[in-house]
Design an enzyme around this catalytic site. Structure first.
Site, short mmCIF file in Angstrom:
data_model
loop_
_atom_site.label_atom_id
_atom_site.label_comp_id
_atom_site.label_asym_id
_atom_site.label_seq_id
_atom_site.Cartn_x
_atom_site.Cartn_y
_atom_site.Cartn_z
N TYR A 1 34.88 23.62 49.77
CA TYR A 1 33.79 24.12 50.63
C TYR A 1 32.51 23.34 50.38
O TYR A 1 32.19 22.99 49.23
CB TYR A 1 33.52 25.59 50.33
N LYS B 1 36.09 49.99 24.26
CA LYS B 1 35.40 50.18 25.54
C LYS B 1 35.66 48.98 26.46
O LYS B 1 36.13 47.94 25.99
CB LYS B 1 33.90 50.35 25.30
#
Ligand SMILES: *Cc1c(COP(=O)(O)O)cnc(C)c1O
Length: 374
Positions: free
Chosen positions: A266, A35
């Site tokens: 930033y 999965k």
């Protein structure tokens, strides 16, 4: 074009881990969990490999994944663990997928569709022994079993439950849940006039919960080389020597020198405390190198640790290589995996990300270009 960053999946590690799980399973069949794109390792590649190694079945979360496996030619039983929505029923029947069913209404829907397609739908019945998401309660299980037996287009292939605390060895929750499962499976076997495959164990139970193997086991994270309990699981006595299958590397874009007192990234969250040699990496949070790793993560360069400086951006990350001599653009940085004598494990990376190895692998593997190595 060759990419400047890559997730590398080692087939040899997958083979090694499958063999360890098989040894641990002690004769029980292995349902290999693929999965979530095989926990980020690539569903089709992993499914083919595990099927070739002799997996008794494959398990996916959603019916759509199961259909993709069938269309790729995989012929082994495919269990659909979770995503059994009404609209998936025709596809489940047509592709001979094995859904896990918790309720009578869904059994009727599957039976109706199977009759319409003139097929038989094999199901595994799910019992809730403590996970509390899906599954019939133990006291309702005989009724669910009788319901399935009453529907000629339904074949009961087996029954299963899932443990919520399989990796917690300080609790006897799993032992009690295992005993409850054993009682329910005995009832089911008495009701059903043909053999059933009963299965309970995920990786955690496979390693840590005695007598939890029954007829089949369902390892996931262990196949990919991590311990369900994280780094603590690895240290535990008797845990086998799993080998991480995923690593993640990137080529340094640029190396530059900046003076002390210079801001990086930033929001200027890092101001250099000394003249600093920095290396710029070609990846950021868009690649799954989460913003949470800002001023926190580390990468390996020339076998040494280089800490992240400032904010991780969408596509760029800066690391400090002041103390690592001879670093150049084009050199390899390892974000996950081994370089030289050191290793950044999925557990360490996940710890910096404030999550668990499962989530780190799913995220990184699915967001990045994968390369397979033997
Ligand atoms: C994901 C899953 C597993 C595998 O769990 P791991 O901890 O990765 O071994 C087993 N069974 C079910 C039902 C699952 O959903």
């Amino acid at each position: 074009m060759e990419a400047s960053k890559r997730v590398i999946v080692s087939r040899a590690a997958l083979v090694h881990n499958f063999a360890l799980c098989r040894r641990q399973a002690n004769g029980a069949g292995i349902i290999a969990l693929v999965k979530a794109d095989a926990y980020g390792h690539g569903m089709l590649e992993c499914a083919r490999l595990f099927a070739n190694l002799g997996a008794a079945g494959l398990a996916v979360a959603d019916a759509v994944e199961g259909v993709a496996l069938r269309e790729a030619g995989l012929a082994v039983p495919i269990y659909v663990l979770a995503g059994l929505a009404p609209q998936t029923v025709p596809g489940i029947v047509a592709h001979n997928l094995t859904p896990l069913v918790s309720d009578g209404a869904m059994l009727e829907r599957l039976a109706h569709e199977a009759q319409r397609q003139k097929r038989v739908c094999t199901v595994h019945l799910k019992v809730d022994v403590g996970m509390g998401r899906q599954g019939a309660l133990p006291e309702d299980f005989p009724e669910l079993t009788r319901k399935a037996l009453s529907l000629p287009a339904i074949q009961i292939g087996g029954m299963m439950a899932h443990l919520p605390k399989a990796d917690d060895r300080n609790s006897d929750h799993s032992e009690r849940a295992r005993d409850a499962f054993a009682r329910v499976s005995a009832v089911a076997r008495a009701l059903v006039p043909y053999p059933l495959f009963c299965h309970l164990a995920s990786s955690g139970a496979l390693f840590y919960v005695a007598d939890s193997r029954f007829d089949q086991v369902r390892p996931g994270i262990a196949l990919y080389g991590c311990y369900p309990g994280g780094a603590a699981g690895k240290k535990s006595a008797g845990a086998p020597d799993l080998r991480p299958a995923m690593s993640w590397t990137a080529d340094i874009l640029l190396v530059r020198q900046v003076p002390a007192g210079h801001s990086i990234g930033y929001d200027c969250t890092w101001i250099t405390k000394r003249p600093t040699k920095m290396a710029v990496l070609p990846l950021g949070y868009a690649d799954g190198y989460l913003r949470r790793l800002s001023n926190r993560g580390q990468v390996l360069i020339a076998g040494r640790r280089a800490p992240v400086l400032g904010r991780v951006s969408m596509n760029l990350t800066v690391v400090d290589v002041t103390d690592i001599p001879g670093v150049d653009a084009g050199d390899e940085a390892v974000l996950l995996g081994r370089q030289g004598a050191d290793e950044i494990t999925a557990d360490e990376l996940a710890g910096w990300m404030e999550t668990i190895n499962y989530e780190a692998l799913c995220l990184i593997g699915r967001l990045n270009r994968r390369v397979y190595q033997d």
